[in-house]
Design an enzyme around this catalytic site. Structure first.
Site, PDB file in Angstrom:
ATOM      1  CE  LYS A  13      -0.937   6.159   5.755  1.00 49.80           C
ATOM      2  NZ  LYS A  13      -0.392   7.744   6.376  1.00 49.80           N
ATOM      3  NE  ARG A  88      -6.456   9.818   6.424  1.00 48.83           N
ATOM      4  CZ  ARG A  88      -5.519   9.686   5.276  1.00 48.83           C
ATOM      5  NH1 ARG A  88      -4.957   8.873   4.358  1.00 48.83           N
ATOM      6  NH2 ARG A  88      -5.004  10.789   4.855  1.00 48.83           N
ATOM      7  NE  ARG A 127       5.437  13.432   1.745  1.00 46.97           N
ATOM      8  CZ  ARG A 127       4.522  12.672   2.482  1.00 46.97           C
ATOM      9  NH1 ARG A 127       4.167  11.716   2.636  1.00 46.97           N
ATOM     10  NH2 ARG A 127       3.278  14.271   2.924  1.00 46.97           N
ATOM     11  NE  ARG A 160       1.292  14.567   0.550  1.00 39.95           N
ATOM     12  CZ  ARG A 160       1.045  14.183   1.154  1.00 39.95           C
ATOM     13  NH1 ARG A 160       1.444  12.933   0.925  1.00 39.95           N
ATOM     14  NH2 ARG A 160       0.080  13.860   2.241  1.00 39.95           N
ATOM     15  NE  ARG A 171      -1.454  15.385   5.851  1.00 37.30           N
ATOM     16  CZ  ARG A 171      -0.174  15.802   5.667  1.00 37.30           C
ATOM     17  NH1 ARG A 171       0.484  16.905   5.165  1.00 37.30           N
ATOM     18  NH2 ARG A 171       0.635  14.068   5.051  1.00 37.30           N
TER      19      ARG A 171
END
Ligand code: AP5
Ligand code: MG
Length: 217
Positions: A13, A88, A127, A160, A171
């Site tokens: 996203k 969400r 990431r 992160r 998550r």
């Protein structure tokens, strides 16, 4: 053009939103980015959100709905906006309608980026993000030219806090339980446009452009 980007954690996203910003000149509104900034700056909002985010849980609806209500009134949203990571939950989707009605806007497209779970875990564990400009990298799929440094601004790259494997799994479960129902919610309103999220980033962006430029609004 007013867009919603839907998709599980790691779907791309943020990556695709940055490209949409460059092409269509509308701002990316990422509730995740806004919340992370508040946590970093120790604001009252950050204090409310911190524990939820660290555990991979969603922040309470009223908190994020308040953020969006305020953010969408800003002048830079007049030409349009990309909502990345909001709504969400069904409650957030329901709350968005009156917020938009107040400012005389409506959503043109809901883009759902589809990626399977194993690919998501690999993407999130690798990431890295630039501390300075927010540019996204991946250790294997999109490495920076210089290890640990941003190609665009030379800022430092970081991982992160919620990108540890056990938090990623939480998550993903939260996504299935609370966010995935929005797919059907927007499908029945005939607003949903699905995008296959596997492949090269350019290829996926081309799929998005095709949908945005061709679908009648
Ligand atoms: P948020 O920041 O929104 O995180 P998320 O939804 O978990 O999604 P991510 O940002 O992890 O993934 P992404 O889809 O943006 O993927 P990306 O482009 O980075 O939310 C974080 C937390 O904030 C939540 O857990 C919650 O606590 C809270 N929160 C936020 N919004 C909320 C809300 N509305 N309500 C309640 N709580 C909220 O890509 C991932 C990686 O893959 C990158 O390394 C990238 O380089 C790589 N990649 C991208 N595309 C490709 C590709 N095509 N091939 C290979 N690799 C790729
Ligand atoms: Mg993101």
């Amino acid at each position: 053009m007013n867009l919603i980007l839907l998709g599980p954690p790691g779907a791309g996203k943020g990556t695709q939103a940055q490209r949409v910003v460059e092409r269509y000149h509308i701002p990316q509104i990422s509730t995740g980015d806004i919340l992370r900034k508040s946590v970093k700056e120790n604001t009252p909002l950050g204090a409310k959100a911190k524990a939820f985010m660290e555990q991979g849980q969603l922040v309470p609806d009223e908190v994020v709905i308040g953020i969006i209500d305020e953010r969408l009134r800003a002048p830079d949203c007049h030409p349009g906006f990309i909502l990345d990571g909001f709504p969400r939950t069904i409650a957030q989707g329901e709350a968005l309608q009156p917020i938009l009605a107040k400012i005389g806007k409506r959503i043109d497209h809901v883009l759902n980026i589809e990626v399977n779970e194993e690919e998501l875990v690999g993407r999130l564990t690798g990431r890295r993000t630039c501390k300075n400009c927010g540019m996204m990298y991946h250790l294997l799929f999109h490495p920076p030219e210089r290890e640990g440094g941003c190609d665009r601004c030379d800022g430092v790259l970081y991982q992160r806090e919620d990108d540890r494997e056990e938090t990623i799994r939480i998550r993903l479960k939260e996504y299935e339980r609370q966010t995935a129902p929005l797919i059907q919610y927007y499908r029945v309103k005939n607003m949903l446009r699905s995008v296959q999220g596997i492949g090269e980033q350019d290829q996926i962006f081309n799929r998005i452009i095709r949908l945005l430029d061709e679908t009648p609004r």
